[in-house]
Design a protein around this motif. Structure first.
Motif, PDB file in Angstrom:
ATOM      1  N   LEU A  55       0.862  -1.176   0.000  1.00 24.41           N
ATOM      2  CA  LEU A  55       0.000   0.000   0.000  1.00 24.41           C
ATOM      3  C   LEU A  55       0.896   1.222   0.000  1.00 24.41           C
ATOM      4  CD1 LEU A  55      -1.946  -2.279   1.142  1.00 24.41           C
ATOM      5  CD2 LEU A  55      -3.184  -0.422   2.236  1.00 24.41           C
ATOM      6  N   ALA A  56       0.580   2.169  -0.862  1.00 23.23           N
ATOM      7  CA  ALA A  56       1.378   3.386  -0.975  1.00 23.23           C
ATOM      8  C   ALA A  56       0.456   4.586  -1.050  1.00 23.23           C
ATOM      9  CB  ALA A  56       2.266   3.326  -2.217  1.00 23.23           C
ATOM     10  N   SER A  57       0.957   5.737  -0.626  1.00 24.60           N
ATOM     11  CA  SER A  57       0.138   6.953  -0.624  1.00 24.60           C
ATOM     12  C   SER A  57       1.027   8.177  -0.785  1.00 24.60           C
ATOM     13  CB  SER A  57      -0.673   7.061   0.670  1.00 24.60           C
ATOM     14  OG  SER A  57       0.185   7.184   1.796  1.00 24.60           O
ATOM     15  N   MET A  58       0.385   9.252  -1.212  1.00 19.28           N
ATOM     16  CA  MET A  58       1.073  10.533  -1.311  1.00 19.28           C
ATOM     17  C   MET A  58       0.962  11.274   0.015  1.00 19.28           C
ATOM     18  SD  MET A  58       2.551  10.864  -4.207  1.00 19.28           S
ATOM     19  CE  MET A  58       2.874  12.636  -4.243  1.00 19.28           C
ATOM     20  N   SER A  59       2.027  11.970   0.378  1.00 15.44           N
ATOM     21  CA  SER A  59       2.053  12.743   1.609  1.00 15.44           C
ATOM     22  C   SER A  59       1.067  13.892   1.537  1.00 15.44           C
ATOM     23  CB  SER A  59       3.457  13.294   1.856  1.00 15.44           C
ATOM     24  OG  SER A  59       3.467  14.193   2.946  1.00 15.44           O
ATOM     25  N   GLU A  60       0.431  14.176   2.677  1.00 13.60           N
ATOM     26  CA  GLU A  60      -0.458  15.325   2.765  1.00 13.60           C
ATOM     27  C   GLU A  60       0.288  16.557   3.276  1.00 13.60           C
ATOM     28  OE1 GLU A  60      -3.956  14.108   4.975  1.00 13.60           O
ATOM     29  OE2 GLU A  60      -3.765  12.126   4.083  1.00 13.60           O
ATOM     30  N   LYS A  61       1.523  16.369   3.695  1.00 16.82           N
ATOM     31  CA  LYS A  61       2.328  17.478   4.218  1.00 16.82           C
ATOM     32  C   LYS A  61       3.341  17.960   3.188  1.00 16.82           C
ATOM     33  CE  LYS A  61       5.232  18.703   8.185  1.00 16.82           C
ATOM     34  NZ  LYS A  61       5.850  18.214   9.442  1.00 16.82           N
ATOM     35  N   ASP A  62       3.965  17.016   2.479  1.00 18.25           N
ATOM     36  CA  ASP A  62       4.984  17.329   1.488  1.00 18.25           C
ATOM     37  C   ASP A  62       4.500  16.805   0.134  1.00 18.25           C
ATOM     38  OD1 ASP A  62       7.142  17.522  -0.185  1.00 18.25           O
ATOM     39  OD2 ASP A  62       8.589  16.699   1.231  1.00 18.25           O
ATOM     40  N   ALA A  85       9.433  -6.527  -6.529  1.00 17.19           N
ATOM     41  CA  ALA A  85       8.439  -6.167  -7.539  1.00 17.19           C
ATOM     42  C   ALA A  85       7.399  -5.217  -6.977  1.00 17.19           C
ATOM     43  CB  ALA A  85       7.771  -7.428  -8.080  1.00 17.19           C
ATOM     44  N   LEU A  86       6.977  -5.457  -5.754  1.00 17.95           N
ATOM     45  CA  LEU A  86       5.954  -4.613  -5.137  1.00 17.95           C
ATOM     46  C   LEU A  86       6.489  -3.211  -4.848  1.00 17.95           C
ATOM     47  CD1 LEU A  86       4.450  -7.314  -2.786  1.00 17.95           C
ATOM     48  CD2 LEU A  86       3.196  -6.126  -4.598  1.00 17.95           C
ATOM     49  N   VAL A  87       7.702  -3.119  -4.312  1.00 16.16           N
ATOM     50  CA  VAL A  87       8.278  -1.801  -4.031  1.00 16.16           C
ATOM     51  C   VAL A  87       8.467  -1.022  -5.325  1.00 16.16           C
ATOM     52  CG1 VAL A  87      10.287  -0.561  -3.146  1.00 16.16           C
ATOM     53  CG2 VAL A  87       9.360  -2.506  -1.872  1.00 16.16           C
ATOM     54  N   ARG A  88       8.995  -1.659  -6.350  1.00 20.19           N
ATOM     55  CA  ARG A  88       9.212  -0.964  -7.623  1.00 20.19           C
ATOM     56  C   ARG A  88       7.882  -0.517  -8.239  1.00 20.19           C
ATOM     57  NH1 ARG A  88      13.998   0.636  -6.377  1.00 20.19           N
ATOM     58  NH2 ARG A  88      15.748  -0.698  -6.950  1.00 20.19           N
ATOM     59  N   ALA A  89       6.854  -1.336  -8.123  1.00 25.89           N
ATOM     60  CA  ALA A  89       5.543  -0.945  -8.638  1.00 25.89           C
ATOM     61  C   ALA A  89       4.980   0.234  -7.853  1.00 25.89           C
ATOM     62  CB  ALA A  89       4.581  -2.132  -8.579  1.00 25.89           C
ATOM     63  N   ALA A  90       5.170   0.222  -6.534  1.00 24.45           N
ATOM     64  CA  ALA A  90       4.715   1.345  -5.711  1.00 24.45           C
ATOM     65  C   ALA A  90       5.461   2.616  -6.085  1.00 24.45           C
ATOM     66  CB  ALA A  90       4.915   1.023  -4.230  1.00 24.45           C
ATOM     67  N   GLU A  91       6.773   2.501  -6.302  1.00 26.62           N
ATOM     68  CA  GLU A  91       7.560   3.670  -6.711  1.00 26.62           C
ATOM     69  C   GLU A  91       7.061   4.233  -8.041  1.00 26.62           C
ATOM     70  OE1 GLU A  91      11.877   2.465  -4.708  1.00 26.62           O
ATOM     71  OE2 GLU A  91      11.500   2.109  -6.839  1.00 26.62           O
ATOM     72  N   GLU A  92       6.750   3.338  -8.983  1.00 26.89           N
ATOM     73  CA  GLU A  92       6.263   3.797 -10.279  1.00 26.89           C
ATOM     74  C   GLU A  92       4.937   4.537 -10.127  1.00 26.89           C
ATOM     75  OE1 GLU A  92       6.543   4.610 -14.233  1.00 26.89           O
ATOM     76  OE2 GLU A  92       8.059   3.680 -12.927  1.00 26.89           O
ATOM     77  N   TRP A  93       4.062   4.022  -9.273  1.00 23.93           N
ATOM     78  CA  TRP A  93       2.790   4.709  -9.040  1.00 23.93           C
ATOM     79  C   TRP A  93       3.041   6.072  -8.401  1.00 23.93           C
ATOM     80  CZ3 TRP A  93       0.271   6.664  -4.770  1.00 23.93           C
ATOM     81  CH2 TRP A  93      -1.063   7.051  -4.964  1.00 23.93           C
ATOM     82  N   LEU A  94       3.950   6.135  -7.457  1.00 21.67           N
ATOM     83  CA  LEU A  94       4.253   7.407  -6.791  1.00 21.67           C
ATOM     84  C   LEU A  94       4.830   8.420  -7.783  1.00 21.67           C
ATOM     85  CD1 LEU A  94       5.787   6.027  -3.464  1.00 21.67           C
ATOM     86  CD2 LEU A  94       3.597   7.209  -3.701  1.00 21.67           C
ATOM     87  N   ARG A  95       5.703   7.963  -8.669  1.00 19.20           N
ATOM     88  CA  ARG A  95       6.225   8.872  -9.699  1.00 19.20           C
ATOM     89  C   ARG A  95       5.070   9.462 -10.517  1.00 19.20           C
ATOM     90  NH1 ARG A  95       9.882   4.665 -10.650  1.00 19.20           N
ATOM     91  NH2 ARG A  95      12.004   5.087  -9.892  1.00 19.20           N
ATOM     92  N   GLY A  96       4.123   8.620 -10.859  1.00 29.72           N
ATOM     93  CA  GLY A  96       2.991   9.080 -11.646  1.00 29.72           C
ATOM     94  C   GLY A  96       2.138  10.097 -10.924  1.00 29.72           C
ATOM     95  N   GLN A  97       2.226  10.108  -9.602  1.00 30.38           N
ATOM     96  CA  GLN A  97       1.476  11.072  -8.799  1.00 30.38           C
ATOM     97  C   GLN A  97       2.278  12.351  -8.548  1.00 30.38           C
ATOM     98  OE1 GLN A  97      -1.803  10.536  -7.767  1.00 30.38           O
ATOM     99  NE2 GLN A  97      -1.585   8.807  -9.178  1.00 30.38           N
ATOM    100  N   GLY A  98       3.498  12.386  -9.059  1.00 29.58           N
ATOM    101  CA  GLY A  98       4.327  13.578  -8.888  1.00 29.58           C
ATOM    102  C   GLY A  98       5.342  13.503  -7.771  1.00 29.58           C
ATOM    103  N   ALA A  99       5.488  12.341  -7.131  1.00 23.19           N
ATOM    104  CA  ALA A  99       6.452  12.217  -6.031  1.00 23.19           C
ATOM    105  C   ALA A  99       7.877  12.234  -6.570  1.00 23.19           C
ATOM    106  CB  ALA A  99       6.210  10.929  -5.255  1.00 23.19           C
ATOM    107  N   ARG A 100       8.740  12.905  -5.853  1.00 18.20           N
ATOM    108  CA  ARG A 100      10.162  12.918  -6.187  1.00 18.20           C
ATOM    109  C   ARG A 100      10.981  12.126  -5.172  1.00 18.20           C
ATOM    110  NH1 ARG A 100      12.082  18.786  -8.075  1.00 18.20           N
ATOM    111  NH2 ARG A 100      13.813  17.467  -8.809  1.00 18.20           N
ATOM    112  N   GLN A 101      10.299  11.655  -4.131  1.00 17.47           N
ATOM    113  CA  GLN A 101      10.974  10.847  -3.109  1.00 17.47           C
ATOM    114  C   GLN A 101       9.985   9.826  -2.570  1.00 17.47           C
ATOM    115  OE1 GLN A 101      12.165  12.145   1.136  1.00 17.47           O
ATOM    116  NE2 GLN A 101      14.030  12.491  -0.084  1.00 17.47           N
ATOM    117  N   ALA A 102      10.466   8.603  -2.327  1.00 18.02           N
ATOM    118  CA  ALA A 102       9.669   7.554  -1.704  1.00 18.02           C
ATOM    119  C   ALA A 102      10.216   7.294  -0.307  1.00 18.02           C
ATOM    120  CB  ALA A 102       9.712   6.273  -2.526  1.00 18.02           C
ATOM    121  N   ARG A 103       9.310   7.057   0.633  1.00 18.39           N
ATOM    122  CA  ARG A 103       9.727   6.864   2.018  1.00 18.39           C
ATOM    123  C   ARG A 103       9.078   5.624   2.625  1.00 18.39           C
ATOM    124  NH1 ARG A 103       8.534  13.135   3.971  1.00 18.39           N
ATOM    125  NH2 ARG A 103      10.139  14.117   2.656  1.00 18.39           N
ATOM    126  N   PHE A 104       9.886   4.831   3.297  1.00 22.43           N
ATOM    127  CA  PHE A 104       9.358   3.824   4.220  1.00 22.43           C
ATOM    128  C   PHE A 104       9.183   4.556   5.544  1.00 22.43           C
ATOM    129  CE2 PHE A 104      11.051   0.681   1.235  1.00 22.43           C
ATOM    130  CZ  PHE A 104      10.114  -0.349   1.318  1.00 22.43           C
TER     131      PHE A 104
END
Length: 285
Positions: A55-62, A85-104
């Protein structure tokens, strides 16, 4: 080995979490259910390979930060590339949402953990192998509800002599949430509204402090006292009222999440520092 990634269903996410999250198996289903009901407006996704879920989400603060909120690979599928595979897929989705950084790292106000529990060593190793850097440490404290002194009668009487009363919030949750938003932030206000239990103190119709539990399943927090009301002993009373609720709900211990003041919780209810979390991040190209 390549794994096809698809949208995850709530039931399979709960099953994977219950099997993989051995330290949190008792609340894994409640955690996934809570993550499936985030604050309105949150952008998030749930993906699966058949061997696990993320499960991945975009930050509401940053607005440039994305979060990997939960990663669970079934024990029978571990070591076969599902986590990667799951982490890379989550990263790809985050990129598509405009994220420039992924965080655990936890994405307040609706999150599973502050970061990766150090005892989930395989998850930390995976994060580091995939290029994530450790940038912060957080910890929880544990209160033993079977042995903790949660009495407040004497303190309530003392507070009432000075005109302060303590209440369990009912229909006035939104009023308490407005106080929380004014003194802290909207994320804590969301937690106050969505908590299983919420207590507050007031004098002459003015709220002075609050404490909540269960907005993140089974955990205590957040809590806070208005700056000009500190020193009255409100925090200790509100904390104990919440922990008494948790004990009455059948919990034998309570996690005090993302702790700041260790000494306060140790003295108030004998809590001990226990769970340690590493927070990781990686810049997305």
């Amino acid at each position: 080995m390549a794994h096809a990634v698809r949208a995850a269903e709530p039931a399979e996410a709960a099953r994977a979490a219950e099997a993989a999250l051995t330290l949190d198996a008792g609340e894994a289903a409640a955690l996934t259910e809570a993550l499936w009901r985030p604050p309105a407006g949150r952008r998030w996704t749930a993906l699966a390979t058949g061997g696990g879920v993320v499960l991945a989400s975009m930050s509401e603060k940053d607005p440039q930060a994305g979060h990997i909120d939960l990663l669970a690979v079934h024990p029978s599928a571990q070591g076969r590339g599902h986590g990667t595979a799951l982490v890379r897929a989550a990263e790809e989705w985050l990129r598509g949402q405009g994220a420039r950084q992924a965080r655990f790292a936890g994405n307040p106000p609706c999150y599973a953990w502050p970061g990766i529990d150090v005892r989930y060593t395989a998850a930390a190793c995976l994060a580091e192998r995939l290029g994530y850097e450790r940038y912060h440490v957080a910890w929880n404290m544990t209160a033993d509800l079977a042995t903790a002194d949660l009495s407040v009668a004497d303190e309530l009487a003392r507070l009432e002599e000075s005109g302060v009363t303590v209440h369990a919030a009912g229909d006035d949750r939104e009023r308490v949430a407005a106080f929380v938003a004014e003194h802290w932030n909207e994320r804590w206000a969301w937690e106050a509204v969505n908590a299983a239990g919420l207590h507050y103190a007031e004098r002459d119709g003015r709220i002075l402090g609050f404490a909540a539990w269960g907005s993140r399943p089974a955990w205590f927090g957040p809590m806070g006292t208005a700056e000009d009301a500190r020193g009255l002993g409100l925090g200790r009373v509100l904390l104990r009222r919440c922990l008494a609720d948790q004990r009455a709900a059948g919990q034998d211990s309570a996690q005090i999440g993302w702790v700041g003041p260790l000494r306060f919780y140790s003295r108030a209810v004998g809590a001990r520092a226990e769970r340690v979390f590493w927070l990781y991040r990686r810049d997305l190209a």
